[in-house]
Write a protein that holds these residues in place. Structure first.
Motif, PDB file in Angstrom:
ATOM      1  N   ARG A 274       0.663  -0.894  -0.531  1.00 20.94           N
ATOM      2  CA  ARG A 274      -0.127   0.047  -0.181  1.00 20.94           C
ATOM      3  C   ARG A 274       0.689   1.444   0.293  1.00 20.94           C
ATOM      4  O   ARG A 274       0.432   2.093  -0.874  1.00 20.94           O
ATOM      5  CB  ARG A 274      -1.035  -0.196   1.190  1.00 20.94           C
ATOM      6  CG  ARG A 274      -1.549   1.239   1.175  1.00 20.94           C
ATOM      7  CD  ARG A 274      -1.948   1.523   3.122  1.00 20.94           C
ATOM      8  NE  ARG A 274      -1.713   1.773   4.403  1.00 20.94           N
ATOM      9  CZ  ARG A 274      -2.150   1.476   5.134  1.00 20.94           C
ATOM     10  NH1 ARG A 274      -3.115   1.044   5.016  1.00 20.94           N
ATOM     11  NH2 ARG A 274      -1.340   1.811   6.247  1.00 20.94           N
ATOM     12  N   GLU A 275       2.065   1.362   0.696  1.00 21.05           N
ATOM     13  CA  GLU A 275       2.654   2.817   1.277  1.00 21.05           C
ATOM     14  C   GLU A 275       3.577   3.014  -0.425  1.00 21.05           C
ATOM     15  O   GLU A 275       3.407   3.850  -0.799  1.00 21.05           O
ATOM     16  CB  GLU A 275       3.916   2.376   2.438  1.00 21.05           C
ATOM     17  CG  GLU A 275       2.976   2.287   3.739  1.00 21.05           C
ATOM     18  CD  GLU A 275       2.396   3.785   3.600  1.00 21.05           C
ATOM     19  OE1 GLU A 275       2.714   4.480   3.384  1.00 21.05           O
ATOM     20  OE2 GLU A 275       1.276   3.348   4.475  1.00 21.05           O
ATOM     21  N   LEU A 276       3.849   2.065  -0.429  1.00 21.49           N
ATOM     22  CA  LEU A 276       5.033   1.771  -2.391  1.00 21.49           C
ATOM     23  C   LEU A 276       4.133   1.971  -3.219  1.00 21.49           C
ATOM     24  O   LEU A 276       4.662   3.350  -4.366  1.00 21.49           O
ATOM     25  CB  LEU A 276       5.523   0.360  -2.236  1.00 21.49           C
ATOM     26  CG  LEU A 276       6.237   0.125  -1.529  1.00 21.49           C
ATOM     27  CD1 LEU A 276       8.015  -0.807  -1.292  1.00 21.49           C
ATOM     28  CD2 LEU A 276       7.753   1.251  -0.841  1.00 21.49           C
TER      29      LEU A 276
ATOM     30  N   SER B 218       0.930   4.428  -2.989  1.00 19.56           N
ATOM     31  CA  SER B 218       0.823   5.228  -2.513  1.00 19.56           C
ATOM     32  C   SER B 218       1.906   6.011  -3.356  1.00 19.56           C
ATOM     33  O   SER B 218       1.254   6.956  -3.684  1.00 19.56           O
ATOM     34  CB  SER B 218       0.544   5.422  -1.244  1.00 19.56           C
ATOM     35  OG  SER B 218       0.176   6.893  -0.601  1.00 19.56           O
ATOM     36  N   ASN B 219       3.360   5.737  -2.810  1.00 19.80           N
ATOM     37  CA  ASN B 219       4.400   6.721  -3.010  1.00 19.80           C
ATOM     38  C   ASN B 219       4.230   6.780  -4.526  1.00 19.80           C
ATOM     39  O   ASN B 219       4.461   7.902  -5.657  1.00 19.80           O
ATOM     40  CB  ASN B 219       5.349   6.424  -3.277  1.00 19.80           C
ATOM     41  CG  ASN B 219       5.391   6.724  -1.209  1.00 19.80           C
ATOM     42  OD1 ASN B 219       4.910   7.421  -1.271  1.00 19.80           O
ATOM     43  ND2 ASN B 219       6.834   5.843  -0.723  1.00 19.80           N
ATOM     44  N   ALA B 220       3.967   5.559  -5.253  1.00 21.48           N
ATOM     45  CA  ALA B 220       3.510   5.766  -6.871  1.00 21.48           C
ATOM     46  C   ALA B 220       2.776   6.715  -7.465  1.00 21.48           C
ATOM     47  O   ALA B 220       3.188   7.622  -8.513  1.00 21.48           O
ATOM     48  CB  ALA B 220       3.596   4.215  -7.292  1.00 21.48           C
TER      49      ALA B 220
ATOM     50  N   VAL C 165       5.028   5.410   7.695  1.00 22.83           N
ATOM     51  CA  VAL C 165       5.535   5.239   8.218  1.00 22.83           C
ATOM     52  C   VAL C 165       6.466   4.802   6.059  1.00 22.83           C
ATOM     53  O   VAL C 165       7.726   4.909   5.846  1.00 22.83           O
ATOM     54  CB  VAL C 165       5.758   3.585   8.011  1.00 22.83           C
ATOM     55  CG1 VAL C 165       6.176   3.364  10.072  1.00 22.83           C
ATOM     56  CG2 VAL C 165       4.988   2.541   7.811  1.00 22.83           C
ATOM     57  N   GLY C 166       5.476   5.246   5.254  1.00 23.90           N
ATOM     58  CA  GLY C 166       5.901   5.124   3.808  1.00 23.90           C
ATOM     59  C   GLY C 166       6.454   4.465   3.695  1.00 23.90           C
ATOM     60  O   GLY C 166       7.004   3.405   3.940  1.00 23.90           O
ATOM     61  N   PHE C 167       7.845   4.879   2.577  1.00 21.02           N
ATOM     62  CA  PHE C 167       8.770   4.153   1.406  1.00 21.02           C
ATOM     63  C   PHE C 167       9.535   2.868   2.462  1.00 21.02           C
ATOM     64  O   PHE C 167       9.528   2.185   2.293  1.00 21.02           O
ATOM     65  CB  PHE C 167      10.002   4.902   1.326  1.00 21.02           C
ATOM     66  CG  PHE C 167      10.769   4.321   0.420  1.00 21.02           C
ATOM     67  CD1 PHE C 167      11.132   3.397  -0.459  1.00 21.02           C
ATOM     68  CD2 PHE C 167      12.322   4.783   1.003  1.00 21.02           C
ATOM     69  CE1 PHE C 167      12.496   3.007  -1.119  1.00 21.02           C
ATOM     70  CE2 PHE C 167      13.547   3.648   0.802  1.00 21.02           C
ATOM     71  CZ  PHE C 167      13.476   3.078  -0.716  1.00 21.02           C
TER      72      PHE C 167
ATOM     73  N   SER D 187      -3.928   9.944   4.699  1.00 26.60           N
ATOM     74  CA  SER D 187      -3.973  10.729   6.295  1.00 26.60           C
ATOM     75  C   SER D 187      -2.960   9.928   6.420  1.00 26.60           C
ATOM     76  O   SER D 187      -2.315  10.623   7.682  1.00 26.60           O
ATOM     77  CB  SER D 187      -5.331  10.231   7.324  1.00 26.60           C
ATOM     78  OG  SER D 187      -5.490   9.156   7.246  1.00 26.60           O
ATOM     79  N   HIS D 188      -2.169   9.122   6.150  1.00 23.94           N
ATOM     80  CA  HIS D 188      -0.946   8.601   6.606  1.00 23.94           C
ATOM     81  C   HIS D 188      -0.882   7.916   8.045  1.00 23.94           C
ATOM     82  O   HIS D 188      -0.147   7.618   8.841  1.00 23.94           O
ATOM     83  CB  HIS D 188       0.741   9.335   6.395  1.00 23.94           C
ATOM     84  CG  HIS D 188       0.805   9.790   4.879  1.00 23.94           C
ATOM     85  ND1 HIS D 188       1.114   9.005   4.120  1.00 23.94           N
ATOM     86  CD2 HIS D 188       0.430  10.932   4.139  1.00 23.94           C
ATOM     87  CE1 HIS D 188       1.196  10.024   2.878  1.00 23.94           C
ATOM     88  NE2 HIS D 188       1.127  10.486   3.358  1.00 23.94           N
ATOM     89  N   ASP D 189      -2.781   7.828   8.473  1.00 22.87           N
ATOM     90  CA  ASP D 189      -2.698   7.258   9.157  1.00 22.87           C
ATOM     91  C   ASP D 189      -3.344   5.833   9.163  1.00 22.87           C
ATOM     92  O   ASP D 189      -3.787   5.496   8.212  1.00 22.87           O
ATOM     93  CB  ASP D 189      -3.864   8.007   9.763  1.00 22.87           C
ATOM     94  CG  ASP D 189      -4.507   7.712  10.997  1.00 22.87           C
ATOM     95  OD1 ASP D 189      -3.547   6.831  11.563  1.00 22.87           O
ATOM     96  OD2 ASP D 189      -5.411   7.877  12.238  1.00 22.87           O
TER      97      ASP D 189
END
Ligand code: ADP
Ligand code: MG
Length: 568
Positions: free
Chosen positions: A33-35, A37-39, A125-127, A258-260
């Motif tokens: 999901r995080e990666l 989302s960054n893309a 936490v993201g990447f 929200s990155h929550d």
């Protein structure tokens, strides 16, 4: 230039990596999901830059995200043709944590895994979440507009350092290659990856594509084909009709914007037509962010214009006291090349802000006035987390002051607890016969408020007093004088007039007492001439011999202390 260089991570990154790998393992699927989302963010950024510079697209106009895996090499790759990164950008974006409040965040970690897992989720936490499943990550990237020879390879095992070198790269954008840890082979399956994407990333508006798998009758096994299929719905969630969106999809979308990690308390989703046309999808988080009091924090609204992402944190779209609201506003009227400066002056923005404010207040009222316990509890949670911020609205938003006043909650002498659960309406409903004012006391903390000598007479008469102990209270009170015609009166101010609460016999007794003490009072006035403005016989105390009061129109003791503390 193409030399390979090894650089150390910022201390916070090292801490973050360590924590994440250890505390988020039970949630490991979120890395995808995080990666993704960054893309998706990278595609948004490219679209935005290309508004003024169409050449950035080159001959590749179709933005998409591709997820693939290699069983032999044991890798999963997430590729995008978005904005990409230069060498400097890769160093600063992937080697440091730029978020505001990073230091404070690390200060709050307790060492307790579960507690920290919740915090870390909130931080976003993201990447780095890739390192939950990978023991090495390779990032190949090329900035839109840069030459094939200006590609960059960033690589790290997620320990102390990373390497960076210049490479040849075909096409712009970024490939994130995860070299899986031992024991993560379960992820090397089309079925598994698709199900994670559908669960967490269905709302992403770009197509997320994978290579098709088909059953081969001769080989008696599934084989991977060259053609691609789209795995998600690939339409902007907020543009879909409400009836087509499941609660889970709303929740995942919230986590995306929200990155929550936690589910939100509630949301509102509307298409507004008329003078200004826009769609709003707004959420109230369940927990205040660790940096809510950071003055540089900008709020959480993403602005889109006709589905094109324009900017994060568009603070003009929401008043400051609602800075905790997260979500998306998509306008049909604003120009695509709108800047923060233009937003500040735009009439359309003003209309959107007013409309959105009303929606948020409506959402809060729905919780606050609900009959169902679940919603009531949500309001209690909301108030604990964000009540102090909402109070700023009393001073900031004159137009909605009355609605806001109804949403306020206080501790009160009616409850034996510091929980802020009493509304003005609750207070009014419990008022004594003959009482026409709302009494309150302000103090630095609950214990001080509860034990204030000013409360003695009220206890004796059974009159409720609100106990105000938040820093913002004194300031707020300077903007609100009454509630539905009932004057707000500090029990610590002036010649307290209990009006009809005093009966005739008491009044007579008081007058007699005053006369008999007149001489003593006169002497005290002379003795205290340069210390006290006045000395009076009082009937408000029952146990204490004396107390200090502020003049009717003077700043209260508490506010004076606050101003002094602030150096004024
Ligand atoms: P966040 O997304 O909250 O900013 P991340 O840790 O997920 O935090 O990402 C850090 C930064 O790395 C991003 O803000 C972005 O600048 C950069 N980045 C990460 N992935 C990509 C990508 N696929 N394309 C371009 N930039 C990226
Ligand atoms: Mg991210």
């Amino acid at each position: 230039v193409s030399e390979k260089q090894t650089l150390g991570f910022q201390t916070e990154v090292k801490q973050m990596l360590h924590l994440m790998i250890h505390s988020l393992y039970s949630n490991k699927e979120i890395f995808l999901r995080e990666l993704i989302s960054n893309a998706s963010d990278a595609a948004d950024k490219l679209r935005f830059e290309a508004i003024d510079n169409d050449a950035l697209y080159g001959n590749d106009h179709e933005l998409k995200i591709k997820v693939s895996f290699d069983k032999e090499a044991r890798t999963i790759t997430i590729s995008d043709n978005g904005i990409g990164m230069t060498r400097d950008e890769a160093i600063s974006h992937l080697g440091t944590i730029a978020k505001s409040g990073t230091k404070e965040f690390f200060g709050k970690l307790s060492g307790d895994q579960q507690q920290d897992a919740a915090l870390i989720g909130q931080f976003g936490v993201g990447f780095y979440s890739g390192f939950i499943v990978a023991d090495k990550i390779t990032v190949d990237t090329r900035r839109a507009g840069a030459d094939a020879s200006e590609g960059v390879r960033w690589e790290s095992a997620g320990e102390g350092d990373y390497s960076i070198e210049t490479i040849e790269k075909n096409g712009r954008g970024t490939d994130i290659i995860l070299h899986l840890r031992e024991g993560e082979d379960e992820l090397l399956s089309s079925w598994k990856i698709k199900s994670i994407i559908r669960k967490y990333s269905d709302h992403i508006s770009l197509p997320i594509v994978m290579r098709k798998e088909e059953w081969d009758d001769e080989k008696k096994e599934t084989v991977v084909k060259d053609d691609l299929e789209t795995v998600n719905q690939a339409s902007a969630l907020w543009a879909r009709s409400k009836s087509e969106i499941t609660p889970e999809q709303y929740e995942e979308f919230y986590k995306h914007v929200s990155h929550d990690f936690q589910a939100p308390l509630t949301h509102t989703h509307n298409r507004v037509e008329g003078r200004s046309e826009y769609t709003q999808l707004l959420y109230i988080p369940a927990k205040a962010p660790f940096d809510m009091w950071d003055r540089n924090k900008r709020g959480g609204i993403k602005l889109y214009v006709k589905r094109v992402f324009i900017m994060d944190d568009a603070e003009q779209l929401m008043p400051t006291y609602l800075r905790f609201v997260k979500g998306v506003i998509d306008s049909s009227d604003l120009p695509l090349n709108v800047s923060r400066e233009i937003l500040q002056e735009s009439r359309d923005v003003k209309v959107i802000r007013e409309g959105s404010t009303k929606r948020v207040l409506g959402m809060l009222e729905e919780l606050a006035n609900a009959d169902e316990q679940e919603k009531k509890d949500k309001y209690v949670t909301f108030w604990k987390e964000f009540g102090q911020v909402l109070k700023e609205g009393i001073g900031e938003d004159a137009a909605n002051k009355e609605r806001l006043a109804k949403l306020l909650r206080f501790a009160s002498t009616a409850n034996d607890s510091d929980e802020q659960v009493t509304s003005f309406a609750d207070y009014v409903a419990r008022m004594k016969e003959g009482q026409d004012k709302i009494y309150y006391v302000t103090a630095d903390n609950y214990a001080a408020a509860k034990n204030s000598p000013h409360l003695e007479i009220f206890r004796k008469k059974g009159v409720e007093v609100l106990l105000l102990t938040d820093r913002v209270d004194e300031w707020m009170l300077s903007f609100i004088q009454d509630f539905e015609g009932k004057e707000l009166v500090s029990v610590a101010k002036g010649g307290l007039d209990l009006g009809a609460l005093e009966d005739e016999a008491e009044k007579k007794e008081h007058e007699e007492t005053e006369t008999s003490y007149a001489e003593l009072v006169g002497k005290m006035k002379t003795a205290l001439a340069d210390k006290a403005k006045d000395v009076r016989v009082t009937f408000r105390l029952t146990d204490s011999p004396a107390c200090l009061v502020a003049d009717e129109n003077e700043l209260s003791g508490n506010l004076l202390r606050m101003l002094k503390a602030a150096g004024q």
